[in-house]
Enzyme design. Structure first.
Site, PDB file in Angstrom:
ATOM      1  N   ALA A  71      87.891  55.466 -27.378  1.00  0.00           N
ATOM      2  CA  ALA A  71      86.964  56.216 -26.531  1.00  0.00           C
ATOM      3  C   ALA A  71      86.300  55.221 -25.589  1.00  0.00           C
ATOM      4  O   ALA A  71      86.175  54.032 -25.911  1.00  0.00           O
ATOM      5  CB  ALA A  71      85.926  56.918 -27.397  1.00  0.00           C
ATOM      6  N   GLY A 116      89.768  55.933 -30.643  1.00  0.00           N
ATOM      7  CA  GLY A 116      90.294  57.198 -30.119  1.00  0.00           C
ATOM      8  C   GLY A 116      91.774  57.118 -29.773  1.00  0.00           C
ATOM      9  O   GLY A 116      92.461  58.141 -29.730  1.00  0.00           O
ATOM     10  N   GLU A 119      93.467  57.772 -32.953  1.00  0.00           N
ATOM     11  CA  GLU A 119      93.284  59.206 -33.234  1.00  0.00           C
ATOM     12  C   GLU A 119      94.231  60.042 -32.381  1.00  0.00           C
ATOM     13  O   GLU A 119      94.831  61.011 -32.856  1.00  0.00           O
ATOM     14  CB  GLU A 119      91.820  59.597 -32.965  1.00  0.00           C
ATOM     15  CG  GLU A 119      90.881  58.948 -33.965  1.00  0.00           C
ATOM     16  CD  GLU A 119      89.413  59.180 -33.631  1.00  0.00           C
ATOM     17  OE1 GLU A 119      88.966  58.703 -32.559  1.00  0.00           O
ATOM     18  OE2 GLU A 119      88.719  59.841 -34.416  1.00  0.00           O
ATOM     19  N   GLU A 139      85.487  51.666 -34.990  1.00  0.00           N
ATOM     20  CA  GLU A 139      84.201  52.274 -34.614  1.00  0.00           C
ATOM     21  C   GLU A 139      83.033  51.717 -35.418  1.00  0.00           C
ATOM     22  O   GLU A 139      81.905  51.658 -34.917  1.00  0.00           O
ATOM     23  CB  GLU A 139      84.266  53.793 -34.787  1.00  0.00           C
ATOM     24  CG  GLU A 139      85.163  54.513 -33.791  1.00  0.00           C
ATOM     25  CD  GLU A 139      86.617  54.629 -34.235  1.00  0.00           C
ATOM     26  OE1 GLU A 139      87.020  53.916 -35.190  1.00  0.00           O
ATOM     27  OE2 GLU A 139      87.344  55.432 -33.625  1.00  0.00           O
TER      28      GLU A 139
HETATM   29  N1  COA Z   1      86.123  51.511 -23.593  1.00  0.00           N
HETATM   30  C1  COA Z   1      85.835  51.084 -22.348  1.00  0.00           C
HETATM   31  N2  COA Z   1      86.390  50.001 -21.796  1.00  0.00           N
HETATM   32  C2  COA Z   1      87.279  49.320 -22.520  1.00  0.00           C
HETATM   33  C3  COA Z   1      87.648  49.711 -23.824  1.00  0.00           C
HETATM   34  C4  COA Z   1      87.021  50.870 -24.347  1.00  0.00           C
HETATM   35  N3  COA Z   1      87.321  51.346 -25.571  1.00  0.00           N
HETATM   36  N4  COA Z   1      88.552  48.827 -24.311  1.00  0.00           N
HETATM   37  C5  COA Z   1      88.749  47.931 -23.328  1.00  0.00           C
HETATM   38  N5  COA Z   1      87.993  48.216 -22.258  1.00  0.00           N
HETATM   39  C6  COA Z   1      87.911  47.518 -20.993  1.00  0.00           C
HETATM   40  C7  COA Z   1      87.152  46.218 -21.101  1.00  0.00           C
HETATM   41  O1  COA Z   1      85.746  46.445 -21.030  1.00  0.00           O
HETATM   42  C8  COA Z   1      87.694  45.471 -19.911  1.00  0.00           C
HETATM   43  O2  COA Z   1      87.088  45.977 -18.747  1.00  0.00           O
HETATM   44  P1  COA Z   1      86.500  44.968 -17.606  1.00  0.00           P
HETATM   45  O3  COA Z   1      87.708  44.156 -17.174  1.00  0.00           O
HETATM   46  O4  COA Z   1      85.982  45.879 -16.555  1.00  0.00           O
HETATM   47  O5  COA Z   1      85.481  44.136 -18.292  1.00  0.00           O
HETATM   48  C9  COA Z   1      89.134  45.890 -19.876  1.00  0.00           C
HETATM   49  O6  COA Z   1      89.206  47.125 -20.582  1.00  0.00           O
HETATM   50  C10 COA Z   1      90.087  44.923 -20.541  1.00  0.00           C
HETATM   51  O7  COA Z   1      89.635  44.724 -21.879  1.00  0.00           O
HETATM   52  P2  COA Z   1      89.332  43.270 -22.491  1.00  0.00           P
HETATM   53  O8  COA Z   1      88.367  43.436 -23.621  1.00  0.00           O
HETATM   54  O9  COA Z   1      88.929  42.330 -21.407  1.00  0.00           O
HETATM   55  O10 COA Z   1      90.776  42.867 -23.025  1.00  0.00           O
HETATM   56  P3  COA Z   1      91.108  41.874 -24.222  1.00  0.00           P
HETATM   57  O11 COA Z   1      92.568  41.633 -24.161  1.00  0.00           O
HETATM   58  O12 COA Z   1      90.222  40.716 -24.212  1.00  0.00           O
HETATM   59  O13 COA Z   1      90.770  42.711 -25.557  1.00  0.00           O
HETATM   60  C11 COA Z   1      90.764  44.663 -26.968  1.00  0.00           C
HETATM   61  C12 COA Z   1      91.499  43.864 -25.850  1.00  0.00           C
HETATM   62  C13 COA Z   1      91.501  45.986 -27.159  1.00  0.00           C
HETATM   63  C14 COA Z   1      90.793  43.864 -28.270  1.00  0.00           C
HETATM   64  C15 COA Z   1      89.304  44.890 -26.544  1.00  0.00           C
HETATM   65  O14 COA Z   1      89.300  45.438 -25.231  1.00  0.00           O
HETATM   66  C16 COA Z   1      88.561  45.848 -27.433  1.00  0.00           C
HETATM   67  O15 COA Z   1      88.165  45.457 -28.513  1.00  0.00           O
HETATM   68  N6  COA Z   1      88.330  47.089 -26.980  1.00  0.00           N
HETATM   69  C17 COA Z   1      87.532  48.066 -27.688  1.00  0.00           C
HETATM   70  C18 COA Z   1      88.276  48.618 -28.886  1.00  0.00           C
HETATM   71  C19 COA Z   1      87.387  49.593 -29.631  1.00  0.00           C
HETATM   72  O16 COA Z   1      86.383  49.249 -30.223  1.00  0.00           O
HETATM   73  N7  COA Z   1      87.783  50.869 -29.590  1.00  0.00           N
HETATM   74  C20 COA Z   1      87.063  51.924 -30.238  1.00  0.00           C
HETATM   75  C21 COA Z   1      86.145  52.583 -29.289  1.00  0.00           C
HETATM   76  S1  COA Z   1      85.245  53.921 -30.058  1.00  0.00           S
END
Ligand code: COA
Length: 265
Positions: A71, A116, A119, A139
């Protein structure tokens, strides 16, 4: 794949024969599910349900790095409890629409399927993952729990122990571990992912739609009710198939030692 690509704000829609390919197209945010994406997906799956030419669906994320990374945390951060309830319901209803579509939906998972995203993958009927994919319900690290059906579908797919561990610990697992837990149907090398998914989708698109629907519905219903009700449901779905010309074609083709051609009627 056909050349016709319909672009919505956050989705790309293409047809390959009778296969509809839905690509979530927000690669700069790793295809995170904001409210707009949820709404577009819901509308697209409503169109798919109503279109008899669509007989199978591939759902994937753009950009190569993620299926869906969850999400949208930016939107999530600003929610009050009433908005959070609506956001959860919106995601749940869209995913339930996919789960109850009556046409097979394959999630093609080349990278992150987190929160999400996991999910969304779980409401699809089959999950084919690249060996590089990562799955998780992180989450808990944000101070919330899965809100788009993750606690319920993970429990049903992988059992109580795995569901509790993934949701409580919040640490992602790799594709092989997801396969061992029954979350993923197949794991293939990344460079073979597209071929594996589209081969399966083409197989579904040329199968008898009423039989596919019966299988999807009977197994879905059977997972939620007792054996007697499930068997009864199966009988009804089985009987409905005998009213189709596809059933006549399938049985005739077997007896005539030829390949059946299922027209979908
Ligand atoms: N919601 C909003 N933006 C997200 C996102 C999410 N769930 N997951 C990634 N992004 C965005 C980042 O903020 C970043 O945006 P920016 O370039 O404008 O700062 C972009 O996507 C790239 O992500 P980044 O974190 O820089 O890539 P990474 O390779 O370093 O890490 C992940 C990848 C997937 C490990 C990391 O993005 C992450 O942990 N995301 C969230 C996962 C999560 O908690 N999901 C559950 C949400 S309820």
């Amino acid at each position: 794949m056909s050349n016709t690509v319909t672009a919505h704000a956050h989705l790309l829609i293409e047809d390959s024969g009778n296969v509809r390919v839905v690509t979530i197209n927000r690669p700069d945010k790793l295809n995170a599910l904001n409210r707009a994406v949820l709404t577009e997906l819901d509308a697209e799956f409503a169109r798919i349900a109503a279109d008899p030419n669509v007989r199978a669906v591939v759902l994937r994320g753009a950009g190569g790095k993620a299926f869906v990374a969850g999400a949208d945390i930016g939107e999530l951060a600003a929610l009050n409890p009433i908005q959070a309830r609506d956001f959860s319901r919106c995601g749940q209803q869209m995913m339930r629409r996919i789960e109850t579509l009556g046409k097979p939906v394959i999630a093609m998972i080349g990278g992150f399927a987190l929160g999400g995203g996991m999910e969304l993958a779980m409401c699809c009927h089959l999950r084919i993952a690249a060996d590089t994919a990562k799955f998780g319900q992180p989450e808990i690290n944000l101070g919330v729990l899965p809100g788009f059906g993750g606690t319920q579908r993970l429990l049903r797919l992988a059992g109580r122990g795995a569901a509790l561990e993934l949701c409580l610990v919040g640490k992602p697992i790799d594709a092989q571990r997801a396969y061992e837990l029954g979350i993923v149907n197949r794991v293939v090398p990344l460079d073979q992912l597209e071929e594996a998914v589209f081969k399966l989708a083409a197989q579904f698109a040329s199968a008898a739609p009423q039989a596919l629907r019966g299988i999807l519905d009977a197994i879905l219903v059977g997972g939620e009710c007792g054996i007697e009700a499930g068997l009864d449901y199966e009988t009804q779905a089985f009987a409905v198939c005998t009213s189709t010309s596809d059933m006549r074609e399938g049985t005739a083709a077997f007896l005539e030692r030829r390949k059946p051609v299922f027209r979908g009627d």
